[in-house]
Scaffold this active site. Structure first.
Site, PDB file in Angstrom:
ATOM      1  N   ARG A  35       2.248   1.544  15.119  1.00  0.00           N
ATOM      2  CA  ARG A  35       1.798   1.347  13.749  1.00  0.00           C
ATOM      3  C   ARG A  35       2.229  -0.044  13.272  1.00  0.00           C
ATOM      4  O   ARG A  35       3.037  -0.696  13.902  1.00  0.00           O
ATOM      5  CB  ARG A  35       2.353   2.435  12.835  1.00  0.00           C
ATOM      6  CG  ARG A  35       3.855   2.438  12.728  1.00  0.00           C
ATOM      7  CD  ARG A  35       4.380   3.690  12.064  1.00  0.00           C
ATOM      8  NE  ARG A  35       4.217   3.640  10.620  1.00  0.00           N
ATOM      9  CZ  ARG A  35       5.049   4.226   9.749  1.00  0.00           C
ATOM     10  NH1 ARG A  35       6.073   4.924  10.186  1.00  0.00           N
ATOM     11  NH2 ARG A  35       4.835   4.151   8.466  1.00  0.00           N
TER      12      ARG A  35
ATOM     13  N   HIS B 157       0.843  -1.194   0.000  1.00  0.00           N
ATOM     14  CA  HIS B 157       0.000   0.000   0.000  1.00  0.00           C
ATOM     15  C   HIS B 157       0.879   1.245   0.000  1.00  0.00           C
ATOM     16  O   HIS B 157       0.686   2.160  -0.802  1.00  0.00           O
ATOM     17  CB  HIS B 157      -0.921  -0.007   1.219  1.00  0.00           C
ATOM     18  CG  HIS B 157      -1.568   1.313   1.521  1.00  0.00           C
ATOM     19  ND1 HIS B 157      -2.611   1.818   0.770  1.00  0.00           N
ATOM     20  CD2 HIS B 157      -1.316   2.249   2.473  1.00  0.00           C
ATOM     21  CE1 HIS B 157      -2.964   2.997   1.253  1.00  0.00           C
ATOM     22  NE2 HIS B 157      -2.198   3.289   2.288  1.00  0.00           N
TER      23      HIS B 157
ATOM     24  N   ASP C 277       5.922  21.133 -27.018  1.00  0.00           N
ATOM     25  CA  ASP C 277       5.957  19.797 -26.426  1.00  0.00           C
ATOM     26  C   ASP C 277       7.053  19.797 -25.378  1.00  0.00           C
ATOM     27  O   ASP C 277       7.668  20.832 -25.110  1.00  0.00           O
ATOM     28  CB  ASP C 277       6.253  18.724 -27.502  1.00  0.00           C
ATOM     29  CG  ASP C 277       5.704  17.350 -27.082  1.00  0.00           C
ATOM     30  OD1 ASP C 277       6.033  16.910 -25.970  1.00  0.00           O
ATOM     31  OD2 ASP C 277       4.933  16.759 -27.850  1.00  0.00           O
TER      32      ASP C 277
ATOM     33  N   TRP D 183       7.039   0.188   3.898  1.00  0.00           N
ATOM     34  CA  TRP D 183       7.520   0.870   2.679  1.00  0.00           C
ATOM     35  C   TRP D 183       8.911   1.444   2.889  1.00  0.00           C
ATOM     36  O   TRP D 183       9.591   1.782   1.942  1.00  0.00           O
ATOM     37  CB  TRP D 183       6.527   1.950   2.234  1.00  0.00           C
ATOM     38  CG  TRP D 183       6.726   3.282   2.885  1.00  0.00           C
ATOM     39  CD1 TRP D 183       6.225   3.680   4.073  1.00  0.00           C
ATOM     40  CD2 TRP D 183       7.473   4.405   2.372  1.00  0.00           C
ATOM     41  NE1 TRP D 183       6.620   4.964   4.351  1.00  0.00           N
ATOM     42  CE2 TRP D 183       7.378   5.441   3.317  1.00  0.00           C
ATOM     43  CE3 TRP D 183       8.213   4.630   1.206  1.00  0.00           C
ATOM     44  CZ2 TRP D 183       8.003   6.677   3.154  1.00  0.00           C
ATOM     45  CZ3 TRP D 183       8.826   5.868   1.039  1.00  0.00           C
ATOM     46  CH2 TRP D 183       8.722   6.878   2.008  1.00  0.00           C
TER      47      TRP D 183
ATOM     48  N   HIS E 176      15.325  13.446  11.550  1.00  0.00           N
ATOM     49  CA  HIS E 176      14.166  13.521  12.440  1.00  0.00           C
ATOM     50  C   HIS E 176      13.292  12.272  12.317  1.00  0.00           C
ATOM     51  O   HIS E 176      12.385  12.079  13.105  1.00  0.00           O
ATOM     52  CB  HIS E 176      13.358  14.815  12.235  1.00  0.00           C
ATOM     53  CG  HIS E 176      12.605  14.907  10.944  1.00  0.00           C
ATOM     54  ND1 HIS E 176      12.419  16.091  10.280  1.00  0.00           N
ATOM     55  CD2 HIS E 176      11.987  13.979  10.194  1.00  0.00           C
ATOM     56  CE1 HIS E 176      11.721  15.874   9.195  1.00  0.00           C
ATOM     57  NE2 HIS E 176      11.437  14.609   9.109  1.00  0.00           N
ATOM     58  N   HIS E 177      13.581  11.422  11.324  1.00  0.00           N
ATOM     59  CA  HIS E 177      12.898  10.130  11.254  1.00  0.00           C
ATOM     60  C   HIS E 177      13.586   9.108  12.152  1.00  0.00           C
ATOM     61  O   HIS E 177      13.134   7.980  12.256  1.00  0.00           O
ATOM     62  CB  HIS E 177      12.901   9.607   9.819  1.00  0.00           C
ATOM     63  CG  HIS E 177      12.185  10.505   8.852  1.00  0.00           C
ATOM     64  ND1 HIS E 177      10.854  10.386   8.583  1.00  0.00           N
ATOM     65  CD2 HIS E 177      12.614  11.562   8.122  1.00  0.00           C
ATOM     66  CE1 HIS E 177      10.486  11.316   7.705  1.00  0.00           C
ATOM     67  NE2 HIS E 177      11.538  12.044   7.424  1.00  0.00           N
TER      68      HIS E 177
ATOM     69  N   SER F   1      -2.018  26.598  -5.732  1.00  0.00           N
ATOM     70  CA  SER F   1      -1.849  28.017  -6.043  1.00  0.00           C
ATOM     71  C   SER F   1      -2.656  28.407  -7.270  1.00  0.00           C
ATOM     72  O   SER F   1      -3.312  29.446  -7.296  1.00  0.00           O
ATOM     73  CB  SER F   1      -0.369  28.344  -6.295  1.00  0.00           C
ATOM     74  OG  SER F   1       0.391  27.996  -5.169  1.00  0.00           O
TER      75      SER F   1
ATOM     76  N   THR G 230       6.701  26.877   5.053  1.00  0.00           N
ATOM     77  CA  THR G 230       5.398  26.243   4.831  1.00  0.00           C
ATOM     78  C   THR G 230       4.286  27.163   5.331  1.00  0.00           C
ATOM     79  O   THR G 230       3.247  27.315   4.677  1.00  0.00           O
ATOM     80  CB  THR G 230       5.322  24.883   5.541  1.00  0.00           C
ATOM     81  OG1 THR G 230       6.566  24.209   5.380  1.00  0.00           O
ATOM     82  CG2 THR G 230       4.217  24.028   4.986  1.00  0.00           C
TER      83      THR G 230
ATOM     84  N   SER H 257      13.026   6.048 -14.348  1.00  0.00           N
ATOM     85  CA  SER H 257      11.887   6.769 -14.906  1.00  0.00           C
ATOM     86  C   SER H 257      11.806   8.181 -14.325  1.00  0.00           C
ATOM     87  O   SER H 257      11.660   9.166 -15.054  1.00  0.00           O
ATOM     88  CB  SER H 257      10.607   5.988 -14.611  1.00  0.00           C
ATOM     89  OG  SER H 257       9.492   6.818 -14.732  1.00  0.00           O
TER      90      SER H 257
END
Lengths: 560, 387
Positions: free
Chosen positions: A476, A85, A114, A167, A328-329, A294, A354, A195
């Site tokens: 989690r 997921h 293009d 993930w 911070h992760h 925006s 932000t 890609s």
């Protein structure tokens, strides 16, 4: 009206000149296409299909979490569902959708005929379906063998488990302990990476070289700016991810020990490399979304974007700060005090640019002339709920408190608020906004509004209780939970099902518009479908002809 | 199933309607906890939350006011302004100052988390797939702590569940209150994470690393937590239970669990390989049946059928119905890179002999073993020889 007539005349001349360049017939049109609009459509359709695939996986997860005890699937299969997921939603839904918007809109917004590298463009799309086929191969095999069993024949009897380590595929769970299908995932990620890199190169080259005369940097639509910054982020971090999975491959098969403590390696190194990619990655998912919002906000406020220059600089500073926050992760990995302080401060700092963006959007709305068509509803939903996700993000940035939040449902709530009501809402807004330009058919506002309200309400029923679950201590990625978590989980499951089924409305709207477009129904929509829209694509006929801006447009005085 | 689901749906919707009221319920918020650290973190969490609320009220107030006031349907005509540098500088500076205000207490609390000096007790915690090992380094006490919820409650939705379903273990960690306990956290296989919300301690257990954290509990009680980092199929099934007790009770516990005390009482020594006295097949089978449920059943299932392809079946397995020495070696040393651990380091001879006897006699394996002319009884001495 006369405006439109001349535009159509011009367009007919243009297509006369290029009569032999029209779309080929049948599947060859899509397989060999180098047309930015066709490739944009392909990206968007792939994203739509993947959205439902990964959505069904989320529903499997939610069914299993409906009550304590085993409901439906084994813990191992549950982990495969959460992992796939996540991987598919990030790499297969949000990123291709944004690439679809880039392909469709960037040339039309900057007055280019293009993309700069059309053949490369074709390749960067066609890598993706195969990448996802490879990624989901164990599940595809499982599905086929299930179907086979139903009709009494044995196909692929021994399909192994799909990736089942989340993930983020932390080593050593994904290396030493990973199932065989990890190798599929590694090569699928390589293909997606190639890609993305090719698409990013294409976008950078197009924006740098193919802007119409007079389309200066400060007149460029803010969506194009958002994508330009994103493209540089992609170029910087996708190779890091490629390096990371290559090291995994080496560890798994060639006796290296990059991430294997027993061989002198370091499992934490994996997390450093992964999040050095992973954090900019989340900005890759959100910066194009900022651009879409925006565009939509200024159109339906009928007022120019407030603080254009600051919006551009906010994009750039978010991107730059994004390189300096990856740890911070990893606050609970035993990082030293000084490192934790540095990453906490820089992470908190991200909320400044932000915040600037949020304030500027709200001020754009202030004293506008606001109407509430579906794209605007999604944009307003974005403003409110993305901000909520920003708040939980600020809370997560506070390192000591993060010791409590980390790895809990609070984090799940946070990133779904920024990714679902952030990136995904922006994608919905963008699709409704440009769908008339793409297909020449105006979707039904009634159905659009049903889609919005059902989605927005069910999204909150699903993800809001997760904040509470996380704070109360639910980790989690667990398939089963203690009794006190039952009520909120059931609420989330109910919400998830409403959310899932509401998306069928969206599917119906898309199918309807596409059917009318391919049947050639002409509704004589004006060029400027939305009266408040300003950028260049709205000077083109609706639907946009196969080739546009064969000769560069003359820019008036209007900017962005 | 349908009617029961409908009933739950109604209950759940009622809950959603009353969600705002429920904010007062402690389950909705981070626990205040029982350590000075958890109090500090709780306060930090609430400060940040209130700041977010204030910003939210301002931003959303402005947004909703604008949306309401400047509707086209009410004849609003768009104004023409589109920039104002002073405003931009203002809303860059004000958030920045708020952040500085937040960073100061956060910095102080964070420093405290790292202060693991001068502890009264040191406990080493090792994560395994899927259990915890606690070692009291100065007391010589060492034991594994595994989930004690019966498998039937997990597999069968109709089975009534204990109050502490999935949050109960066979051997809880025991610590004295008002003492600074230093935790050394590491892992034997993949990354785990030792998390007890009431202590505000969450520390990754990483192979090759020994991470430090500490806690000082101020209230007697039983505190529960879970593994906080995805560690494989049974990540959700390795809970943490900590009993905080008074000094006297802790001293008693240490006395009862120290290696000498155990030997005197004639009990098994957890890590020693001494007990090699032969036992009857029935006794071994009983020991094995009990221990199989704790150490093996999660993966290989109570039915012995496993969960292929990840966890192979034991029923009719070529190893369990094959050469007994190979079987012993596999259980002692595990299969590297899989969840099959080296149980020789975790269990004593008697227990291992019991488990092997149990699996070689269950689910029809006894008949197969008889047909293959393989041993069905494994004695503790066989294990000792094979070590």
């Amino acid at each position: 009206m006369s405006d439109m007539a001349t535009a159509i005349d011009k367009h007919e001349q243009a297509t006369d000149d290029h009569g032999d360049h029209g779309p080929a017939k049948g599947f060859k049109r899509w397989l060999f296409t180098t047309n930015h609009k066709d490739i944009g459509t392909l990206y968007l359709l792939l994203s739509l299909a993947m959205f439902f695939v990964a959505g069904i996986m989320a529903l499997v997860v939610r069914v299993e979490l409906f009550e304590p005890g085993k409901v439906w699937v084994t813990p191992d299969f549950f982990n495969q569902m959460t992992t796939m997921h996540g991987l598919i939603m990030v790499f297969g839904v949000i990123m291709p959708a944004m690439a679809g918007f880039a392909n469709w809109m960037i040339p039309m917004m900057i007055g280019a005929p293009d993309m700069a590298l059309p053949r490369l463009n074709n390749w960067s799309f066609w890598l993706l379906p195969f990448a996802f086929l490879l990624l989901t191969l164990p599940l595809d095999k499982e599905l086929l063998s299930m179907l086979g069993r139903a009709i009494g024949i044995s196909i692929f009897p021994g399909a192994g488990p799909a990736p089942d380590y989340g993930w983020t595929f932390y080593a050593p769970l994904s290396t030493t302990y990973g199932p065989d299908s990890t190798d599929y995932m590694i090569f699928a990620i390589h293909m997606m990476g190639i890609s993305s890199i090719l698409a990013a190169i294409n976008i950078v080259v197009t924006i740098f070289n193919m802007r119409a005369p007079g389309m200066t940097w400060t007149r460029m639509p803010i969506f194009v700016w958002g994508w330009l910054v994103t493209a540089f982020l992609l170029l910087a971090v996708m190779p890091v991810l490629a390096g990371c999975v290559t090291m995994m491959l080496m560890d798994r098969h060639f006796h290296t020990a990059f991430f294997e403590a027993a061989g002198g390696g370091d499992p934490v190194l994996f997390q450093h490399i992964f999040w050095f990619f992973g954090h900019p990655e989340v900005y890759i998912l959100i910066l194009p979304a900022f651009g879409i919002i925006s565009e939509v906000v200024q159109t339906f406020s009928r007022k120019r974007l407030f603080g254009y220059i600051f919006m551009v600089w906010a994009n750039v500073s978010i991107a730059l700060l994004g390189f300096l926050v990856w740890m911070h992760h990893m606050f609970t990995t035993g990082a030293p005090y000084a490192a934790q302080l540095f990453f906490m401060y820089v992470t908190m700092l991200v909320s400044v640019p932000t915040g600037i963006k949020i304030f500027n959007w709200v001020t754009t709305i202030f004293k506008g002339s606001i109407s509430f068509e579906t794209p605007m509803l999604f944009a307003l939903g974005f403003l409110v709920m993305f901000t909520l996700g920003g708040f939980s993000g600020l809370m997560l940035a506070i390192a000591p408190a993060d010791y409590q939040y980390r790895g809990s449902y609070f984090v799940v709530a946070h990133f779904h608020y920024v990714l679902v009501s952030g990136s995904l809402f922006a994608i919905f807004a963008g699709v409704y906004y440009w769908l008339p330009k793409w297909t020449g058919h105006h979707y039904s506002e009634v159905w659009g509004k049903w889609h919005f309200w059902l989605t927005a309400i069910s999204m909150n029923i699903t993800f809001f209780p997760m904040h509470f679950l996380g704070l109360a201590g639910m980790p989690r990625r667990i398939p089963d939970y203690a009794l006190q978590f039952t009520d909120f989980n059931q609420l989330a499951t109910v919400g998830a099902f409403i959310f899932g089924f509401s998306q069928l409305i969206f599917l119906g709207i898309i199918i309807n518009s596409c059917r009318k477009a391919s049947a050639g129904v002409n509704e004589h929509l004006p060029n400027r479908v939305w009266e408040g829209a300003r950028s260049l694509e709205w000077t083109l006929p609706t639907p946009a002809p196969y080739h546009t801006f064969a000769t560069p447009p003359e820019l008036g005085h209007e900017t962005h | 199933m349908c009617r029961w689901m409908l009933k739950r749906f109604t209950a759940v919707f009622a809950l959603f309607l009353f969600m705002p009221l429920a904010l007062a319920v402690p389950l909705m918020n981070m626990p205040y906890g029982v350590t000075p650290m958890s109090h500090d973190i709780y306060r930090l969490h609430m400060i940040t939350f209130y700041i977010c609320c204030i910003i939210g009220v301002v931003v959303f107030g402005f947004l909703f006011y604008s949306i309401y006031k400047y509707r086209q349907s009410k004849g609003s005509v768009a104004a023409n302004f589109h920039e104002h540098p002073m405003v931009e500088i203002l809303w860059t500076l004000i958030p920045f100052l708020i952040l500085v205000g937040l960073a100061i207490p956060a910095t102080i609390v964070l420093k405290d988390i790292h202060n693991t000096n001068e502890s009264d007790l040191i406990v080493k915690i090792t994560g395994y797939q899927w259990k915890w090992k606690y070692e009291y380094l100065d007391q010589g006490i060492s034991f594994f702590s595994t989930l004690s919820t019966p498998q039937a409650q997990i597999d069968d939705p109709k089975e009534p569940k204990d109050q502490w379903f999935l949050l109960e273990v066979d051997n809880p960690m025991v610590i004295p209150i008002h003492k600074k306990v230093k935790l050394l956290v590491t892992s034997n296989d993949v990354i785990h994470d030792w998390w007890v919300p009431d202590f505000a301690v969450k520390q990754d257990a990483i192979p090759g690393y020994i991470n430090e954290n500490w806690l000082e509990v101020d209230k007697v009680g039983t505190y529960r937590g879970q593994c906080g980092e995805l560690c494989g199929a049974y990540h959700g099934f390795m809970p943490i239970v900590v009993q905080a007790v008074s000094d006297e009770d802790f001293a008693k516990w240490v006395a009862a669990h120290s290696p000498n005390a155990k030997a005197e009482a004639g009990g098994l020594i957890p890590t020693a390989q001494a007990a090699t006295r032969p036992l009857s097949k029935d006794d071994l089978f009983k020991i094995g049946e009990k221990q199989y449920a704790t150490s093996c059943a999660m993966c290989h299932q109570p039915t012995g059928q496993g969960l292929p392809p990840s966890f192979p079946a034991l029923k009719g397995s070529s190893i369990v119905t094959g050469d007994v020495n190979k079987n012993i070696q596999l259980v002692l040393h595990g299969v590297p890179g899989t969840a099959m651990q080296a149980f020789g380091e975790q269990l004593d001879n008697q227990t291992l002999a019991g488990i092997l006897t149990y699996v070689r006699n269950s689910w029809g394996n006894d008949a197969l073993n008889a047909a293959h002319k393989q041993a069905v009884v494994v004695q503790p001495e066989d294990i000792e020889k094979a070590r």
